[in-house]
Each structure stands twice: as structure tokens, then as C-alpha cells.
Motif scaffolding. Structure first.
Motif, PDB file in Angstrom:
ATOM      1  N   GLU A   1       0.857  -1.195   0.000  1.00  0.00           N
ATOM      2  CA  GLU A   1       0.000   0.000   0.000  1.00  0.00           C
ATOM      3  C   GLU A   1       0.885   1.234   0.000  1.00  0.00           C
TER       4      GLU A   1
ATOM      5  N   SER B   1      -3.559  -2.794   4.982  1.00  0.00           N
ATOM      6  CA  SER B   1      -5.014  -2.739   4.817  1.00  0.00           C
ATOM      7  C   SER B   1      -5.457  -4.172   4.516  1.00  0.00           C
TER       8      SER B   1
ATOM      9  N   GLN C   1      -6.780  -5.211   1.990  1.00  0.00           N
ATOM     10  CA  GLN C   1      -7.045  -5.212   0.551  1.00  0.00           C
ATOM     11  C   GLN C   1      -7.100  -6.610  -0.077  1.00  0.00           C
TER      12      GLN C   1
ATOM     13  N   LYS D   1      -9.915  -8.870   1.340  1.00  0.00           N
ATOM     14  CA  LYS D   1     -11.298  -8.569   0.945  1.00  0.00           C
ATOM     15  C   LYS D   1     -11.552  -8.999  -0.490  1.00  0.00           C
TER      16      LYS D   1
ATOM     17  N   ARG E   1       0.832   0.874   9.371  1.00  0.00           N
ATOM     18  CA  ARG E   1       1.791   1.375   8.383  1.00  0.00           C
ATOM     19  C   ARG E   1       2.952   2.039   9.112  1.00  0.00           C
TER      20      ARG E   1
ATOM     21  N   ASP F   1     -13.663  -0.623   5.915  1.00  0.00           N
ATOM     22  CA  ASP F   1     -13.227  -1.248   4.674  1.00  0.00           C
ATOM     23  C   ASP F   1     -14.413  -1.985   4.078  1.00  0.00           C
TER      24      ASP F   1
ATOM     25  N   ASN G   1      -3.175   1.944  -5.726  1.00  0.00           N
ATOM     26  CA  ASN G   1      -3.442   0.564  -5.366  1.00  0.00           C
ATOM     27  C   ASN G   1      -3.136  -0.316  -6.577  1.00  0.00           C
TER      28      ASN G   1
ATOM     29  N   SER H   1     -11.493   1.628  -5.516  1.00  0.00           N
ATOM     30  CA  SER H   1     -11.474   1.454  -6.971  1.00  0.00           C
ATOM     31  C   SER H   1     -12.205   0.176  -7.347  1.00  0.00           C
TER      32      SER H   1
ATOM     33  N   ARG I   1     -11.559  -3.297  -9.209  1.00  0.00           N
ATOM     34  CA  ARG I   1     -10.294  -4.058  -9.256  1.00  0.00           C
ATOM     35  C   ARG I   1     -10.130  -4.803 -10.569  1.00  0.00           C
TER      36      ARG I   1
ATOM     37  N   ALA J   1     -12.138   2.149   1.096  1.00  0.00           N
ATOM     38  CA  ALA J   1     -11.852   2.174   2.535  1.00  0.00           C
ATOM     39  C   ALA J   1     -11.860   3.623   2.998  1.00  0.00           C
TER      40      ALA J   1
HETATM   41  N1  ASP Z   1      -6.971  -0.733   0.424  1.00  0.00           N
HETATM   42  C1  ASP Z   1      -7.110   0.618  -0.025  1.00  0.00           C
HETATM   43  C2  ASP Z   1      -6.391   1.541   0.968  1.00  0.00           C
HETATM   44  O1  ASP Z   1      -6.112   1.152   2.085  1.00  0.00           O
HETATM   45  C3  ASP Z   1      -8.525   1.062  -0.124  1.00  0.00           C
HETATM   46  C4  ASP Z   1      -9.286   0.398  -1.223  1.00  0.00           C
HETATM   47  O2  ASP Z   1      -8.903   0.541  -2.395  1.00  0.00           O
HETATM   48  O3  ASP Z   1     -10.308  -0.240  -0.923  1.00  0.00           O
HETATM   49  O4  ASP Z   1      -6.137   2.678   0.654  1.00  0.00           O
END
Ligand code: ASP
Length: 471
Positions: free
Chosen positions: A173, A195, A197, A200, A219, A235, A331, A371, A373, A416
Motif C-alpha cells: 500500500e 489494509s 485489501q 477482501k 503502516r 473497509d 493501489n 477502486s 479491481r 476504505a
Molecule cells: N486498500 C485501499 C487503501 O487502504 C482502499 C481500497 O482501495 O479499498 O487505501
């Protein structure tokens, strides 16, 4: 049974029991007055000299001592009524017994103020005292209410709340990972997720279709006013969805939160205005413009969406090596805009490829982003190829994602929110630490627990680590 202090005025002429903290004590000759406080409010207690035992105990009470009292709720004498205190200003409790639950050292600072005047380090060190102040209590209570509102809203819309692991593998990230050494496998590490990401998206492949989580993210970057080493995201991810639907759903949720829990606030423009990244940068020199028409109004909320971000930008290494190297702007898992998919697959016009990324901005602060994906493994692979990753590195780092996407992946997308930032703005706080129960300093220290801290050599040994030079 204990009565909550806020309910005391409803118990006129009755005998009640209260538990809480001594707020202030005032001795008026023989009469002792003190204010007692619990989470719900404050009330005035009075101890007449006639009851010697109670009077003696009352005379030693100090601020922040914890007591249980019994007494009768009486109307205050006319001259002592204080309408500014609301219903509690018309009554007082005549104390008939006091039990001291805990004594307290002299508190390091006042808790009766808003606390902005107190040095933040000392507030963090004694956070358990700091949380007693009404402002902090309210921030945490409001945060809980917003969380509940989000949960109810999303569950009503058929979302499933799923927890994903904290011990995981590095997620790209754009920040440094926190690493956790494996005891069982020397030299190997988990990473704390930046995250959820990847998880999910894997849940989408798993057929969950509508996922959300109030997720903790980690982070390792320099801490600033709106950043903390660990922070909370709302999220979410949805299958078979277009960017427009994600935007509409989030906009509805944000508006409903404000209407239900912040009726004093005004949303400047609905539906939220949209700007492309190019427009934002040209007009406001930033991709998170503050569109408020009146920046002095603390109750004005100017949301906007920023869309059409470039997918790639030149990596820092480009300048040092002189070679063109690309990295993702937001991302790596995002899809390009459909009309640019062809360029991605052919790895051409790289700087012109736009991502399906949408960011939500509030009063000049980025409070979320997401976004649609890349659900086709070959398209995701191209992203990593453009970033200069070797086949081996792609498989080693992202083989599980490419594999998963080849087992029947639905199209999907999500977003998120930086939940702490949203709460900071809604609560009119100057930084996110004010809406986090136990935040860390700018250097990442937890001053109360004294973390990070050294560990025993034996612990390091067990983890196959050595930090000899540090001990
Ligand atoms: N995972 C991304 C972030 O933490 C958010 C997302 O694209 O859903 O910025």
C-alpha cells in the motif's frame, strides 16, 4: 442499585445510590459541598455537619477519589439554583452515607477543562485520567455511535462483517510494513496488514459478495497529525459493481451519518461534487481540495469525489538510476478505466492510463479511497510487469492473488475510509489522536505503556533474533 447521575433529577425526594468520581469540593463553613461525576453527568452533593460520621469522611475526600454514596434528592434552595446546569442545577443530593471505593493521587492535570491547554505528552502518559474529561468521553462515545450506525446501515443492505488476519503477508500500500518474526520458522516474518485489501478481494472470490470490516491497519511511516502507526478503516468490497454504485452507496451512508448524528452540521453540496484529478490539480493545486465556501464555519462539511487518477507514476528510483521505473499511485489491484485496458495489456501509454480510483475528500482532507479491481489475473500481472517486477517476484509476492483470480473471480470493487480522520473532522478536532483512545506520539511512542520497549534476551533468542548491540 446505582442510579446514573443524569437520572438524578427524576428521583426528587427519593433515596438513591450513586457511584463515581469526586469532581470538586467546596467547604462552606460547616456544610461540605462536592460535585460528583460519572460518565453520564455531574451532580451537587451536600453534607450537613449534623451527621458526624459522614461529615468526617466527606472532609477528607479529594478530587478524583472514587466513592459510592447514598442520599436523598432535594430541591436546591431557591438562591442556589443554577439553570446553566440544566435539570441537575435545580436539585442537590443530601448525603447519608459515603463509601470510599478508591483514593486517588493528585491528578497530573485538570479534567474539568477541555484539555487543549495541557501538554499532549502528559495527557498521553496519563490517558486513563485524560479520558475522564467530557470532551474525550464524548469523542469516544460519538465514535461508537458512528460505528454502530455504519454497521446497522451496511448489514441492512446485506453486507457481511468479516474479520481478516492481523498476522499476514506484506501488502503493498506504499508504506513500510511492521514485521513480526516467526518463532517456528527462523528468519521468516509475518507482516501486519497495511489494509485488508487482498483479503477482501479473496472474500469476493469466496462468494461473500458484500463485505465490510472496521479494520485495524498498520503502516510504518512517519507519524503526522492525521496519521498514526495503527489506524482504523471502514473497509468494504462488493461484487458485480460499478464505480458509480460504490460512490452512491458511500455518499448515502455519509449523508445519513451526518443527518442522524450531527444534525447541527450542514453539507455544502449534495450530491457531492466531482472533480477529475486533473481538474483538482489545475484549479486547486492539490488532489484533496478544500471546497468550503466559509472556512470559519465549524459546522460546514464540503465533501467531494476526486476521480480519474493516473494509474502509474514514476518511482523515486527513476531519478536515482536514470531509468524509467513505474509505481502505482494508489493501489496495484485497481483496474484501469475500461477504455484504457488495452493500453495496460499492451504496456503502452503508461503515464496516460487512468485508474478507476475514486477518492472521497472532506474539507481538504482525504477521508477515503477505492477502486474497481482487476479481476482478470492477466491484467493484474501486467500491472506488476509495468512496475518492473520479474516473473519470479510476481509469483512469490502475488502468486496467491493470481491463483485466486483464476478460480472464478467475480468483478468487484470497493473502498476504505480513514475512519479516524472522518471522526476528527466530525468532532471538530485538530488531529486524529483526539478521537483515538490510546494514540501514539509523533515518534510512534505509547507513553503510557512505554512502548516500544526492550525485551528479554531470551525472547529474542526464541525468535532467532539478535539485538545485542542495542542492549
Ligand atoms: N486498500 C485501499 C487503501 O487502504 C482502499 C481500497 O482501495 O479499498 O487505501
Amino acid at each position: 442499585m446505582r442510579t446514573n447521575i443524569i437520572d438524578v433529577p427524576e428521583n426528587l425526594n427519593s433515596e438513591i445510590e450513586l457511584c463515581g468520581w469526586i469532581d470538586v469540593r467546596r467547604d462552606h463553613g460547616k456544610l461540605i459541598f462536592f460535585d460528583m461525576r460519572d460518565r453520564s453527568g455531574k451532580v451537587q452533593l451536600v453534607v450537613p455537619p449534623s451527621d458526624k460520621v459522614v461529615h468526617e469522611i466527606a472532609s477528607i475526600l479529594r478530587p478524583e477519589w472514587v466513592v459510592k454514596i447514598k442520599g436523598t434528592v432535594n430541591p436546591r434552595p431557591e438562591a442556589m439554583k443554577n439553570p446553566k446546569e440544566g435539570p441537575a442545577g435545580g436539585i442537590e443530593v443530601k448525603v447519608s452515607s459515603i463509601e470510599i471505593i478508591s483514593e486517588a493521587k493528585t491528578p497530573p492535570f485538570e479534567v474539568g477543562t477541555d484539555g487543549y491547554e495541557v501538554g499532549e505528552d502528559v495527557r498521553m502518559k496519563y490517558r486513563y485520567v485524560d479520558i475522564r474529561r467530557a470532551r474525550m468521553m464524548n469523542n469516544l462515545a460519538k465514535r461508537s455511535q458512528v460505528t454502530k450506525f455504519i454497521r446497522d446501515f451496511l448489514i441492512e443492505k446485506s453486507f457481511i462483517e468479516v474479520e481478516t488476519p492481523s498476522l499476514s503477508k506484506s501488502t503493498p500500500e506504499g508504506a513500510r510494513d511492521y514485521l513480526v518474526p516467526s518463532r517456528v520458522e527462523p528468519g521468516k516474518f509475518y507482516a501486519l496488514p497495511q489494509s485488508p485489501q487482498q483479503y477482501k478481494q479473496l472474500l469476493m472470490v469466496g462468494g461473500i459478495e458484500r463485505y465490510f470490516q472496521i479494520a485495524r491497519c498498520f503502516r510504518d511511516e512517519d507519524t503526522r497529525g492525521d496519521r498514526q502507526p495503527e489506524f482504523t478503516q471502514l473497509d468494504l468490497e462488493i461484487s458485480f459493481i460499478e464505480a458509480e454504485d460504490v460512490i452512491a452507496l458511500n455518499e448515502e451512508l455519509l449523508i445519513k451519518i451526518v443527518e442522524a448524528l450531527y444534525p447541527e452540521k450542514k453539507i455544502q453540496e449534495k450530491p457531492f461534487p466531482r472533480l477529475t484529478y486533473k481538474e483538482a490539480v489545475e484549479k486547486y493545486q492539490t488532489d484533496r481540495p478544500d471546497l468550503r465556501k466559509d472556512k470559519n464555519d465549524k459546522n460546514l462539511l464540503a465533501f467531494c469525489w476526486v476521480v480519474d487518477f493516473p494509474f502509474f507514476e514514476l518511482a523515486d528510483s527513476s531519478t536515482s538510476s536514470g531509468q524509467e521505473a513505474w509505481t502505482f499511485t494508489h493501489n496495484p489491484f485497481s483496474a484501469p478505466k475500461p477504455e484504457h485496458m488495452d493500453w495496460l495489456m499492451k504496456k503502452e501509454k503508461i503515464p496516460e492510463i487512468l485508474a478507476t480510483q475514486y477518492d472521497i475528500v472532506l474539507n481538504g482532507c482525504e477521508i477515503g479511497g477505492g477502486s474497481i479491481r482487476n479481476h482478470k489475473p492477466e491484467a493484474l500481472k501486467k500491472v506488476f510487469e509495468i512496475m518492473g517486477f520479474s516473473e519470479e517476484r510476481i509469483l512469490k509476492n502475488f502468486g496467491h492473488m493470481l491463483d485466486a483470480l483464476s478460480y472464478g473471480a467475480p468483478s468487484h470493487g470497493g473502498i476504505a475510509w480513514g475512519f479516524d480522520r472522518l471522526m476528527m473532522l466530525l468532532q471538530n478536532e485538530p488531529n486524529i489522536r483526539e478521537v483515538i483512545a490510546f494514540p501514539k506520539t509523533g515518534e510512534g511512542h505509547d507513553l503510557m505503556m512505554n512502548a516500544p520497549s526492550k525485551v528479554k534476551k531470551a525472547q529474542l533468542k526464541e525468535l532467532h533474533l539478535s539485538a545485542e548491540e542495542l542492549h
